[in-house]
Motif scaffolding. Structure first.
Motif, PDB file in Angstrom:
ATOM      1  N   LEU A  46       5.782   8.916  -5.548  1.00 11.12           N
ATOM      2  CA  LEU A  46       6.819   9.448  -6.433  1.00 11.12           C
ATOM      3  C   LEU A  46       8.087   8.598  -6.380  1.00 11.12           C
ATOM      4  CD1 LEU A  46       6.276  13.257  -5.795  1.00 11.12           C
ATOM      5  CD2 LEU A  46       5.612  11.928  -7.819  1.00 11.12           C
ATOM      6  N   GLU A  47       8.426   8.089  -5.212  1.00 10.53           N
ATOM      7  CA  GLU A  47       9.582   7.198  -5.071  1.00 10.53           C
ATOM      8  C   GLU A  47       9.397   5.927  -5.905  1.00 10.53           C
ATOM      9  OE1 GLU A  47      11.141   4.216  -1.651  1.00 10.53           O
ATOM     10  OE2 GLU A  47      10.651   6.247  -0.990  1.00 10.53           O
ATOM     11  N   LYS A  48       8.197   5.356  -5.867  1.00 15.09           N
ATOM     12  CA  LYS A  48       7.916   4.141  -6.644  1.00 15.09           C
ATOM     13  C   LYS A  48       7.966   4.420  -8.142  1.00 15.09           C
ATOM     14  CE  LYS A  48       7.149   1.995  -2.820  1.00 15.09           C
ATOM     15  NZ  LYS A  48       8.311   1.535  -2.109  1.00 15.09           N
ATOM     16  N   ILE A  49       7.404   5.550  -8.560  1.00 18.98           N
ATOM     17  CA  ILE A  49       7.430   5.933  -9.971  1.00 18.98           C
ATOM     18  C   ILE A  49       8.879   6.094 -10.445  1.00 18.98           C
ATOM     19  CG2 ILE A  49       6.875   7.779 -11.608  1.00 18.98           C
ATOM     20  CD1 ILE A  49       4.480   6.020 -10.848  1.00 18.98           C
ATOM     21  N   GLN A  50       9.709   6.760  -9.661  1.00 13.18           N
ATOM     22  CA  GLN A  50      11.120   6.948 -10.008  1.00 13.18           C
ATOM     23  C   GLN A  50      11.817   5.594 -10.162  1.00 13.18           C
ATOM     24  OE1 GLN A  50      12.489  10.076 -10.345  1.00 13.18           O
ATOM     25  NE2 GLN A  50      14.402   9.201 -11.034  1.00 13.18           N
ATOM     26  N   ILE A  56       0.854  -1.179   0.000  1.00 15.78           N
ATOM     27  CA  ILE A  56       0.000   0.000   0.000  1.00 15.78           C
ATOM     28  C   ILE A  56       0.892   1.230   0.000  1.00 15.78           C
ATOM     29  CG2 ILE A  56      -1.674   1.340   1.341  1.00 15.78           C
ATOM     30  CD1 ILE A  56      -2.732  -1.359   2.409  1.00 15.78           C
ATOM     31  N   VAL A  57       0.669   2.100  -0.949  1.00 16.98           N
ATOM     32  CA  VAL A  57       1.406   3.366  -1.011  1.00 16.98           C
ATOM     33  C   VAL A  57       0.692   4.347  -0.086  1.00 16.98           C
ATOM     34  CG1 VAL A  57       2.146   5.241  -2.506  1.00 16.98           C
ATOM     35  CG2 VAL A  57       2.162   2.892  -3.357  1.00 16.98           C
ATOM     36  N   ARG A  58       1.432   4.877   0.859  1.00 15.01           N
ATOM     37  CA  ARG A  58       0.823   5.647   1.945  1.00 15.01           C
ATOM     38  C   ARG A  58       0.660   7.143   1.666  1.00 15.01           C
ATOM     39  NH1 ARG A  58      -0.907   1.709   5.214  1.00 15.01           N
ATOM     40  NH2 ARG A  58       0.622   0.109   5.555  1.00 15.01           N
ATOM     41  N   ASP A  59       1.531   7.718   0.833  1.00 22.28           N
ATOM     42  CA  ASP A  59       1.433   9.158   0.583  1.00 22.28           C
ATOM     43  C   ASP A  59       2.073   9.514  -0.755  1.00 22.28           C
ATOM     44  OD1 ASP A  59       4.247   9.177   1.026  1.00 22.28           O
ATOM     45  OD2 ASP A  59       3.983   9.713   3.128  1.00 22.28           O
ATOM     46  N   GLU A  60       1.992  10.772  -1.136  1.00 21.97           N
ATOM     47  CA  GLU A  60       2.506  11.195  -2.436  1.00 21.97           C
ATOM     48  C   GLU A  60       4.015  11.011  -2.548  1.00 21.97           C
ATOM     49  OE1 GLU A  60       2.454  14.959  -5.528  1.00 21.97           O
ATOM     50  OE2 GLU A  60       1.510  15.188  -3.560  1.00 21.97           O
ATOM     51  N   ALA A  61       4.742  11.252  -1.483  1.00 21.84           N
ATOM     52  CA  ALA A  61       6.201  11.090  -1.517  1.00 21.84           C
ATOM     53  C   ALA A  61       6.573   9.637  -1.832  1.00 21.84           C
ATOM     54  CB  ALA A  61       6.819  11.518  -0.186  1.00 21.84           C
TER      55      ALA A  61
END
Length: 67
Positions: A39-43, A31-36
């Protein structure tokens, strides 16, 4: 999941003349918890082609982040 990985790996290898693993052996949900974190996962995902094929200069599906 196995069927999807098998289909996409075979197609990518056939169409692009590549050999070797496309997918990791295991996968897990997260589960991705927040926008930061998002963005880390996208990078991470955007940099995967360069890690696998360092000779790449272009990647047709996305604009590479290494440019």
């Amino acid at each position: 999941m196995h069927s999807w990985k098998s289909f996409t790996a075979n197609r990518l290898q056939r169409e692009h003349g590549r050999v070797g693993a496309v997918w990791q052996q295991e996968s897990f949900d997260r589960i991705v918890r927040d926008e930061a974190e998002w963005l880390e996962k996208i990078q991470y995902i955007m940099n995967n082609p360069l890690k696998r094929w360092p000779e790449l200069k272009t990647y047709q599906w996305v604009k590479p982040v290494w440019e």
